[in-house]
Design a protein around this motif. Structure first.
Motif, PDB file in Angstrom:
ATOM      1  N   GLU A 151     -34.610 -38.686 -20.651  1.00 51.25           N
ATOM      2  CA  GLU A 151     -33.892 -37.603 -20.454  1.00 51.25           C
ATOM      3  C   GLU A 151     -35.069 -36.769 -19.710  1.00 51.25           C
ATOM      4  O   GLU A 151     -36.003 -36.638 -20.047  1.00 51.25           O
ATOM      5  N   ARG A 153     -35.482 -32.860 -18.248  1.00 56.14           N
ATOM      6  CA  ARG A 153     -35.225 -31.639 -18.575  1.00 56.14           C
ATOM      7  C   ARG A 153     -35.984 -30.439 -17.640  1.00 56.14           C
ATOM      8  O   ARG A 153     -37.110 -30.636 -17.362  1.00 56.14           O
ATOM      9  N   TYR A 180     -27.883 -20.644 -21.611  1.00 50.84           N
ATOM     10  CA  TYR A 180     -27.883 -22.068 -21.206  1.00 50.84           C
ATOM     11  C   TYR A 180     -29.594 -22.176 -20.488  1.00 50.84           C
ATOM     12  O   TYR A 180     -29.448 -21.891 -19.282  1.00 50.84           O
ATOM     13  N   SER A 184     -30.298 -30.428 -17.685  1.00 50.86           N
ATOM     14  CA  SER A 184     -30.905 -31.875 -18.138  1.00 50.86           C
ATOM     15  C   SER A 184     -30.106 -33.003 -17.410  1.00 50.86           C
ATOM     16  O   SER A 184     -29.016 -32.726 -16.897  1.00 50.86           O
ATOM     17  N   PHE A 185     -30.779 -34.031 -17.240  1.00 47.53           N
ATOM     18  CA  PHE A 185     -30.026 -35.200 -16.650  1.00 47.53           C
ATOM     19  C   PHE A 185     -30.399 -36.502 -17.689  1.00 47.53           C
ATOM     20  O   PHE A 185     -31.552 -36.763 -17.726  1.00 47.53           O
ATOM     21  N   ASP A 210     -25.888 -38.339 -16.250  1.00 47.82           N
ATOM     22  CA  ASP A 210     -25.036 -37.215 -16.415  1.00 47.82           C
ATOM     23  C   ASP A 210     -26.096 -36.117 -16.127  1.00 47.82           C
ATOM     24  O   ASP A 210     -26.821 -35.957 -17.229  1.00 47.82           O
ATOM     25  N   LEU A 211     -25.736 -35.077 -15.368  1.00 46.31           N
ATOM     26  CA  LEU A 211     -26.516 -34.000 -14.929  1.00 46.31           C
ATOM     27  C   LEU A 211     -25.436 -32.711 -15.747  1.00 46.31           C
ATOM     28  O   LEU A 211     -24.439 -32.667 -15.157  1.00 46.31           O
ATOM     29  N   THR A 212     -26.336 -32.039 -16.572  1.00 43.16           N
ATOM     30  CA  THR A 212     -25.603 -30.937 -17.122  1.00 43.16           C
ATOM     31  C   THR A 212     -26.201 -29.582 -16.848  1.00 43.16           C
ATOM     32  O   THR A 212     -27.456 -29.534 -16.776  1.00 43.16           O
ATOM     33  N   ASP A 215     -22.452 -25.142 -19.169  1.00 45.49           N
ATOM     34  CA  ASP A 215     -21.858 -26.136 -20.179  1.00 45.49           C
ATOM     35  C   ASP A 215     -21.045 -27.245 -19.322  1.00 45.49           C
ATOM     36  O   ASP A 215     -20.109 -27.788 -19.928  1.00 45.49           O
ATOM     37  N   THR A 217     -20.971 -31.037 -17.466  1.00 47.34           N
ATOM     38  CA  THR A 217     -21.722 -32.313 -17.449  1.00 47.34           C
ATOM     39  C   THR A 217     -20.814 -33.153 -16.406  1.00 47.34           C
ATOM     40  O   THR A 217     -19.627 -33.662 -16.495  1.00 47.34           O
ATOM     41  N   GLU A 218     -21.682 -33.737 -15.341  1.00 50.18           N
ATOM     42  CA  GLU A 218     -21.034 -34.489 -14.224  1.00 50.18           C
ATOM     43  C   GLU A 218     -21.918 -35.847 -13.908  1.00 50.18           C
ATOM     44  O   GLU A 218     -23.231 -35.495 -14.135  1.00 50.18           O
ATOM     45  N   TYR A 247     -19.745 -27.506 -10.834  1.00 45.33           N
ATOM     46  CA  TYR A 247     -20.253 -26.791 -12.165  1.00 45.33           C
ATOM     47  C   TYR A 247     -19.786 -25.326 -12.385  1.00 45.33           C
ATOM     48  O   TYR A 247     -20.493 -24.618 -13.315  1.00 45.33           O
TER      49      TYR A 247
END
Length: 275
Positions: A151, A153, A180, A184-185, A210-212, A215, A217-218, A247
């Protein structure tokens, strides 16, 4: 006189607007220096061959009558049994499959975002950056099919542009970093790697994950160009493009800013060293 009153009221209204959109509020400070989440190396499963029983194995064992042991043992044999062999120290096993763990170096790395906007009537490229990025990857230069990426960050509270008012708007309103703190990825697949890589050789591949942001995530794909600088250091650049509205990143209405681009380019310039 009325003109001056009007200007004062207009200035007061602008100040209220600026305050309401977070441009005058001091953003939250980083909670701590960012650290990588340890990468758990996934070991390849080995196939175990099961031997079929032979005809000889199917036959019942033949009972052999053991000869009576002497009741008394020689003194030499007793002493030999009493001597215990020293314990054998087990050596630490290397990482699975010859993999080396590399840590992203914050001193030599940078995360950047770029997008265009109209500022005071002129087209302008906004650039925000930070070195507060952390992550690990595992590589065996002789067998890149075993490569793994942990991950990644980013501390969003440390992102900065060339304008303090914009920084506050980004952190307080757009990214809401008070609630937030981290972007993260989480990688889900690595594609396009060659079988191996030589020192000094540049390779290209992709990392899906997944990129967040806040709140939301995509799924996002980063295009990566990397080079093994030495057996213990790699460097490279990872790039991707995301959409603000995906987002829910809304730009607050402020004077002199308009037509902010929806597409945002994300760039990670990284150096990673073997730990």
């Amino acid at each position: 006189m009325y003109k001056n009153i009007f200007k004062a009221l207009l200035l007061f209204a602008v100040m209220l607007l600026v305050s309401a959109c977070g441009l005058l509020q001091e953003p939250e400070a980083p909670s701590a220096t960012i650290e990588a989440i340890p990468l758990e190396i996934e070991e390849a499963e080995e196939e175990v061959e099961v031997e079929e029983p032979t005809a000889e194995a199917e036959q019942p064992p033949v009972e052999i009558e053991e000869a009576d042991e002497p009741e008394e043992m020689d003194e030499a044999e007793e002493l030999e049994e009493e001597v215990e062999e020293p314990p054998v120290e087990e050596e630490e096993a290397p990482a699975a499959g010859g993999l080396l763990i590399f840590d992203i170096s914050q001193d030599a790395s940078e995360v950047r975002f770029e997008l265009d906007e109209d500022l005071r009537g002129s087209r302008f490229t906004v650039v925000g950056s930070t070195n507060q990025v952390a992550g690990q990857l595992a590589l065996d230069f002789n067998d890149l099919s075993t490569a793994q990426v942990g991950e990644i960050r980013i501390n969003a509270r440390t992102l900065e542009t060339d304008n303090d008012f914009r920084n506050r708007a980004i952190q307080n309103e757009i990214l809401d970093t008070g609630d937030y703190e981290f972007i993260s990825f989480v990688p889900t697949a690595v594609s396009g790697l060659p079988e191996s890589a030589a020192i000094g050789e540049e390779i290209s591949f992709t990392i899906e994950g997944d990129l967040t942001i806040r709140d939301v995530t995509e799924a996002v794909t980063f295009n990566v160009v990397a080079t093994a600088v030495s057996e213990t250091e790699i460097s490279g650049t990872a790039t991707a493009t995301v959409l603000r509205d995906t987002y829910g990143l809304t730009i607050p209405e402020v004077p002199n800013v308009a037509n902010v681009e929806n597409e945002v380019d994300l760039i990670i310039n990284f150096v990673a060293n073997a730990s």
